[in-house]
Design a protein around this motif. Structure first.
Motif, PDB file in Angstrom:
ATOM      1  N   UNK A   1     -86.869  56.233  86.574  1.00 29.81           N
ATOM      2  CA  UNK A   1     -86.256  54.969  86.144  1.00 29.81           C
ATOM      3  C   UNK A   1     -85.149  54.552  87.106  1.00 29.81           C
ATOM      4  N   UNK A   2     -84.359  55.510  87.526  1.00 25.54           N
ATOM      5  CA  UNK A   2     -83.288  55.196  88.480  1.00 25.54           C
ATOM      6  C   UNK A   2     -83.855  54.601  89.763  1.00 25.54           C
ATOM      7  N   UNK A   3     -84.995  55.138  90.192  1.00 27.64           N
ATOM      8  CA  UNK A   3     -85.570  54.752  91.477  1.00 27.64           C
ATOM      9  C   UNK A   3     -86.756  53.798  91.348  1.00 27.64           C
TER      10      UNK A   3
ATOM     11  N   UNK B   1     -86.894  57.700  95.423  1.00 29.70           N
ATOM     12  CA  UNK B   1     -86.233  56.988  96.516  1.00 29.70           C
ATOM     13  C   UNK B   1     -85.736  57.930  97.603  1.00 29.70           C
ATOM     14  N   UNK B   2     -85.452  59.160  97.249  1.00 24.88           N
ATOM     15  CA  UNK B   2     -84.923  60.115  98.217  1.00 24.88           C
ATOM     16  C   UNK B   2     -85.983  61.095  98.717  1.00 24.88           C
ATOM     17  N   UNK B   3     -87.236  60.849  98.378  1.00 22.14           N
ATOM     18  CA  UNK B   3     -88.328  61.719  98.793  1.00 22.14           C
ATOM     19  C   UNK B   3     -89.058  61.072  99.965  1.00 22.14           C
ATOM     20  N   UNK B   4     -89.030  61.742 101.088  1.00 19.58           N
ATOM     21  CA  UNK B   4     -89.716  61.226 102.273  1.00 19.58           C
ATOM     22  C   UNK B   4     -91.050  61.945 102.467  1.00 19.58           C
TER      23      UNK B   4
ATOM     24  N   UNK C   1     -92.502  67.934  92.714  1.00 22.11           N
ATOM     25  CA  UNK C   1     -91.241  68.682  92.743  1.00 22.11           C
ATOM     26  C   UNK C   1     -90.106  67.816  93.286  1.00 22.11           C
ATOM     27  N   UNK C   2     -90.341  67.159  94.404  1.00 23.38           N
ATOM     28  CA  UNK C   2     -89.290  66.352  95.026  1.00 23.38           C
ATOM     29  C   UNK C   2     -88.949  65.115  94.197  1.00 23.38           C
ATOM     30  N   UNK C   3     -89.948  64.480  93.614  1.00 23.90           N
ATOM     31  CA  UNK C   3     -89.668  63.334  92.739  1.00 23.90           C
ATOM     32  C   UNK C   3     -88.852  63.775  91.527  1.00 23.90           C
ATOM     33  N   UNK C   4     -89.094  64.983  91.049  1.00 21.65           N
ATOM     34  CA  UNK C   4     -88.398  65.479  89.866  1.00 21.65           C
ATOM     35  C   UNK C   4     -87.045  66.112  90.148  1.00 21.65           C
TER      36      UNK C   4
END
Length: 188
Positions: free
Chosen positions: A109-111, A29-32, A21-24
């Motif tokens: 792809x961005x991350x 990069x913003x998922x801790x 969910x968080x990756x999507x």
């Protein structure tokens, strides 16, 4: 013992689903780990008990996400003898997959810099497999320019450019790339 094993399995599944969910939604990069733990309703330590390193977590996340997708089937279009028909069928299948998974693929792809090397390598291998199936037995197999065009055609960034930025339908994008692949090399 059985109940304990089922609890462990369910906890692991919640962690994986939280990561997906968080990756999507935010991107890798913003998922801790803290955010994954919070969303899964567990502690950071529990996440680390199930996934001792970031590669294990990413591999589980990728596998789970892919299991929910209708993946491209290179074995199906690889059976098509005519190279242009194979390319058309393959690109249509790949572009369908890209459209269905666009949100996750765009963020992934961005991350890329935040994705562990083994996960990036698996994506690159999948893309290479698509190219190999699409060039097999055709003039492209021995022509580096045509191979490059087909490699470009199967790239997510190409689909995104043609369909999202330029507004083409998947069908039109397939037609453009097949026409380009067909035309390359005819005047050389």
């Amino acid at each position: 013992m059985r109940k304990r094993a089922e609890d462990v399995r369910r906890t692991r599944q919640r962690i994986v689903e939280a990561a997906v969910h968080l990756h999507g939604t935010a991107g890798p990069a913003l998922t801790s780990i803290s955010a994954i733990a919070e969303r899964a309703g567990v502690t950071r330590l529990t996440v680390y008990r199930h996934f001792p390193d970031e590669t294990a977590l990413f591999e589980a996340c990728s596998s789970h996400w892919l299991s929910q997708q209708r993946r491209p089937r290179p074995e199906a279009w690889g059976a098509i003898e005519n190279p242009l028909e194979r390319l058309t069928a393959g690109l249509a299948d790949i572009y369908r997959f890209y459209r269905a998974g666009e949100q996750m693929l765009t963020l992934g792809m961005r991350d890329q810099h935040a994705v562990p090397e083994p996960v990036r390598a698996a994506w690159e291998e999948m893309t290479r497999e698509y190219v190999e199936v699409l060039v097999a037995g055709g003039a492209e197999a021995d022509d580096p320019v045509r191979r490059a065009v087909i490699g470009h055609a199967v790239a997510f960034s190409t689909w995104r450019s043609l369909c999202r930025e330029q507004g083409l339908t998947d069908r039109d994008a397939v037609e453009v790339m097949v026409t380009l692949a067909e035309a390359v090399g005819t005047d050389r």
